[in-house]
Motif scaffolding. Structure first.
Motif, PDB file in Angstrom:
ATOM      1  N   TYR A  31       0.844  -1.191   0.000  1.00 21.18           N
ATOM      2  CA  TYR A  31       0.000   0.000   0.000  1.00 21.18           C
ATOM      3  C   TYR A  31       0.876   1.236   0.000  1.00 21.18           C
ATOM      4  O   TYR A  31       1.858   1.301   0.739  1.00 21.18           O
ATOM      5  CB  TYR A  31      -0.854   0.084   1.274  1.00 21.18           C
ATOM      6  N   ARG A  35      -3.014   6.092  -0.241  1.00 19.54           N
ATOM      7  CA  ARG A  35      -4.089   5.240  -0.778  1.00 19.54           C
ATOM      8  C   ARG A  35      -4.722   4.410   0.334  1.00 19.54           C
ATOM      9  O   ARG A  35      -5.943   4.222   0.384  1.00 19.54           O
ATOM     10  CB  ARG A  35      -3.537   4.344  -1.881  1.00 19.54           C
ATOM     11  N   SER A  38      -7.037   6.572   2.273  1.00 17.50           N
ATOM     12  CA  SER A  38      -8.242   6.806   1.481  1.00 17.50           C
ATOM     13  C   SER A  38      -9.165   5.589   1.533  1.00 17.50           C
ATOM     14  O   SER A  38     -10.385   5.724   1.731  1.00 17.50           O
ATOM     15  CB  SER A  38      -7.846   7.119   0.037  1.00 17.50           C
ATOM     16  N   ASP A  39      -8.602   4.401   1.365  1.00 16.04           N
ATOM     17  CA  ASP A  39      -9.398   3.172   1.430  1.00 16.04           C
ATOM     18  C   ASP A  39     -10.031   2.988   2.806  1.00 16.04           C
ATOM     19  O   ASP A  39     -11.173   2.527   2.918  1.00 16.04           O
ATOM     20  CB  ASP A  39      -8.548   1.953   1.081  1.00 16.04           C
ATOM     21  N   ILE A  42     -13.031   5.328   3.097  1.00 15.00           N
ATOM     22  CA  ILE A  42     -14.166   4.758   2.357  1.00 15.00           C
ATOM     23  C   ILE A  42     -14.776   3.597   3.137  1.00 15.00           C
ATOM     24  O   ILE A  42     -15.998   3.492   3.260  1.00 15.00           O
ATOM     25  CB  ILE A  42     -13.718   4.307   0.945  1.00 15.00           C
ATOM     26  N   ALA A  43     -13.922   2.742   3.694  1.00 15.49           N
ATOM     27  CA  ALA A  43     -14.407   1.601   4.477  1.00 15.49           C
ATOM     28  C   ALA A  43     -15.194   2.063   5.703  1.00 15.49           C
ATOM     29  O   ALA A  43     -16.186   1.436   6.082  1.00 15.49           O
ATOM     30  CB  ALA A  43     -13.232   0.718   4.903  1.00 15.49           C
ATOM     31  N   MET A  52     -11.918  -4.514   7.149  1.00 16.84           N
ATOM     32  CA  MET A  52     -10.657  -4.131   6.516  1.00 16.84           C
ATOM     33  C   MET A  52      -9.508  -4.184   7.522  1.00 16.84           C
ATOM     34  O   MET A  52      -8.423  -4.684   7.209  1.00 16.84           O
ATOM     35  CB  MET A  52     -10.749  -2.739   5.899  1.00 16.84           C
TER      36      MET A  52
END
Length: 130
Positions: A31, A35, A38-39, A42-43, A52
């Motif tokens: 990773y 990013r 950001s993930d 969103i999660a 996650m």
């Protein structure tokens, strides 16, 4: 921790270590820190955040590239702390950064979180004298 200026091969070395782990039957994931953050955001929004974090904790070799390219806000700092804490003494985390380790504390906005994250990372880090 792999520290150095742009272009010296930090990402290449980190990925080579992860690839070697895979060839020996271990799971690995790469990773870029921006990013990943950001993930995670969103999660959090779609309620898959706990899942996650659980997946990240089970990965045997996690490569976090571009560490310290931007300061971590309070929420991002806590996310990183959760990931590092869940992995501490159980799995390997490879950090690749242009930022010298002595400047990492300043890149994490919350000083108490910064202390804990750096303690977890530094405790088991292999350091080679230059």
């Amino acid at each position: 921790m792999i520290i150095g200026p742009t272009g010296v091969g930090k990402t290449f070395i980190a990925c080579a270590l992860a690839h070697s782990a895979c060839r020996h039957g271990f799971s690995a994931r790469y990773y870029r820190v921006p990013r990943l953050l950001s993930d995670l955001a969103i999660a959090r929004g779609d309620r898959s955040y706990p899942r996650m974090l659980s997946r990240l904790s089970r990965i045997r070799v996690l490569v976090l590239d571009d560490w310290g390219t931007a300061p971590l806000g309070p929420s991002e700092s806590r996310d990183i702390l959760k990931i590092i804490d869940d992995r501490s003494q159980l799995s390997s985390t490879i950090i690749a950064s242009q930022l010298p380790v002595e400047d990492w504390h300043a890149s994490i906005i919350d000083p108490s979180v910064a202390d804990t994250v750096l303690d977890r990372l530094d405790y088991q880090a292999f350091q080679e004298a230059s």
